[in-house]
Write an enzyme that holds these catalytic residues in place. Structure first.
Site, short mmCIF file in Angstrom:
data_model
loop_
_atom_site.label_atom_id
_atom_site.label_comp_id
_atom_site.label_asym_id
_atom_site.label_seq_id
_atom_site.Cartn_x
_atom_site.Cartn_y
_atom_site.Cartn_z
CE LYS A 1 -4.13 -2.15 1.19
NZ LYS A 1 -5.33 -2.78 2.05
NE ARG B 1 -6.59 -9.14 0.32
CZ ARG B 1 -6.22 -8.42 -0.81
NH1 ARG B 1 -5.27 -7.42 -0.39
NH2 ARG B 1 -6.72 -8.34 -1.90
N1 PMM Z 1 -6.99 -4.51 0.56
C1 PMM Z 1 -7.20 -4.71 -0.68
C2 PMM Z 1 -8.09 -5.71 -1.17
N2 PMM Z 1 -8.92 -6.63 -0.53
N3 PMM Z 1 -9.05 -7.15 1.74
C3 PMM Z 1 -8.91 -7.17 2.96
N4 PMM Z 1 -9.85 -7.99 3.89
N5 PMM Z 1 -7.97 -6.23 3.60
C4 PMM Z 1 -7.41 -5.39 2.83
O1 PMM Z 1 -6.61 -4.43 3.30
C5 PMM Z 1 -7.70 -5.53 1.29
C6 PMM Z 1 -8.62 -6.41 0.96
C7 PMM Z 1 -6.56 -3.80 -1.54
O2 PMM Z 1 -5.35 -4.43 -2.00
P1 PMM Z 1 -5.03 -5.08 -3.66
O3 PMM Z 1 -5.79 -4.20 -4.73
O4 PMM Z 1 -3.58 -5.21 -3.93
O5 PMM Z 1 -5.70 -6.40 -3.55
#
Ligand code: PMM
Length: 296
Positions: free
Chosen positions: A226, A265
């Site tokens: 991020k 994650r």
């Molecule tokens: N961040 C993203 C997408 N899904 N789900 C959860 N539970 N927590 C998060 O912090 C989260 C998520 C955004 O990141 P990406 O676009 O790289 O997947």
């Protein structure tokens, strides 16, 4: 790594001193900030998921909608087209799959295709049908802190006390979701790093992560790649690009051990696995500096 936590459709207990589980990210999107377009065909996404699993991911989080700030939503048919073949193929080989969606229809179809968890970044707020689908399926549900869709969420990044307000808003979601029929022991909380948060809010939330853990449910942490991590050490300069943020992400994964989170994650499983193993030896393993007799 031995872990007493259960996966699949079972109870999701959080039993320190085990190290957090690793949720590997499989984005089937053309536009995610972190890896947009890289795994956009089903074949590429499936191969990527298998690779993350071989590297040590305990869960694979398959998503078909980018949630980067400002992103437009894909039509539901397109989201289904992106995720279903990937969920099906990964579940078929025995991977524990979570479906990253805000849509009940997508969650339901993914569960039918073999997904074992639902990860809803809106915590059930975006779609009033979501709680009913999850309750009926009896699967674990990731409830992330959320204040609105990506297109204008950063306007909602206004807090007097970000840690306190996130805890209150998550608690309200837990009450609403249990009232809607989801068993409390199926809920996993997530502070929603980067969602309606400034960089300063993200840091404050990380420092106060123990307060989210103290709410008494398993906590998932998503810091991976991020923007606030890319900006560290670059005061006034250009932030590091997303693909150069895995070391910074691994540091936050190690920190997650000391905070007692249930799972992290991440996009890059290898660096986080190393970080978790080292942090576990330092702080959480029986005999380590931070381990008590009760926890060992
Ligand atoms: N961040 C993203 C997408 N899904 N789900 C959860 N539970 N927590 C998060 O912090 C989260 C998520 C955004 O990141 P990406 O676009 O790289 O997947």
């Amino acid at each position: 790594m031995s872990s007493p936590w259960t996966l699949g459709g079972g109870r999701v207990g959080c039993l320190p001193p085990a190290a957090p589980l690793i949720m590997g990210v499989v984005n089937v999107t053309p536009d995610s900030f972190s890896d947009g377009g890289e795994w956009f065909t089903p074949e590429a996404a499936i191969a990527h998921g298998l690779e993350l699993r071989a590297q040590g991911a305990h869960l694979l989080d398959v998503g078909g909608e980018s949630t980067r700030p400002g992103a437009e939503r894909p039509p539901v048919a397109e989201e289904l087209r992106r995720v279903l073949p990937v969920v099906r193929a990964l579940a078929d080989v025995g991977a524990v799959v979570s479906i990253d969606t805000m849509r009940a229809e997508v969650a339901q179809a993914a569960l039918a295709a073999g997904a074992a968890y639902v990860n809803d970044v809106s915590g059930g707020l975006a779609d009033p049908e979501m709680a009913g689908v999850v309750a009926a399926a009896g699967v674990p549900f990731v409830v992330m802190h959320w204040r609105g869709h990506s297109v204008d969420m950063q306007r909602k990044a206004v807090y007097a006390d970000v840690v306190g307000e996130v805890c209150v808003e998550l608690t309200e979601r837990v009450e609403a979701l249990t009232a809607a029929g989801i068993a409390r022991e199926r809920l996993i909380l997530d502070p929603g790093i980067g969602f309606a948060k400034t960089a300063a809010h993200n840091w404050e939330l990380l420092r106060g992560l123990g307060q989210v853990v103290a709410l008494g449910l398993p906590v998932l942490l998503g810091t991976s790649r991020k923007a606030f991590l890319g900006a560290v050490g670059r005061a006034g300069g250009v932030p590091r690009p997303a693909l150069e943020r895995d070391v910074a992400t691994a540091v936050t994964s190690a920190y997650a051990v000391s905070a007692g989170v249930w799972a992290v994650r991440v996009h890059d499983v290898v660096s986080t696995r190393d970080a978790l193993d080292v942090a576990h030896e330092l702080w959480a393993a029986p005999g380590a500096a931070g381990a008590t007799k009760e926890r060992a």
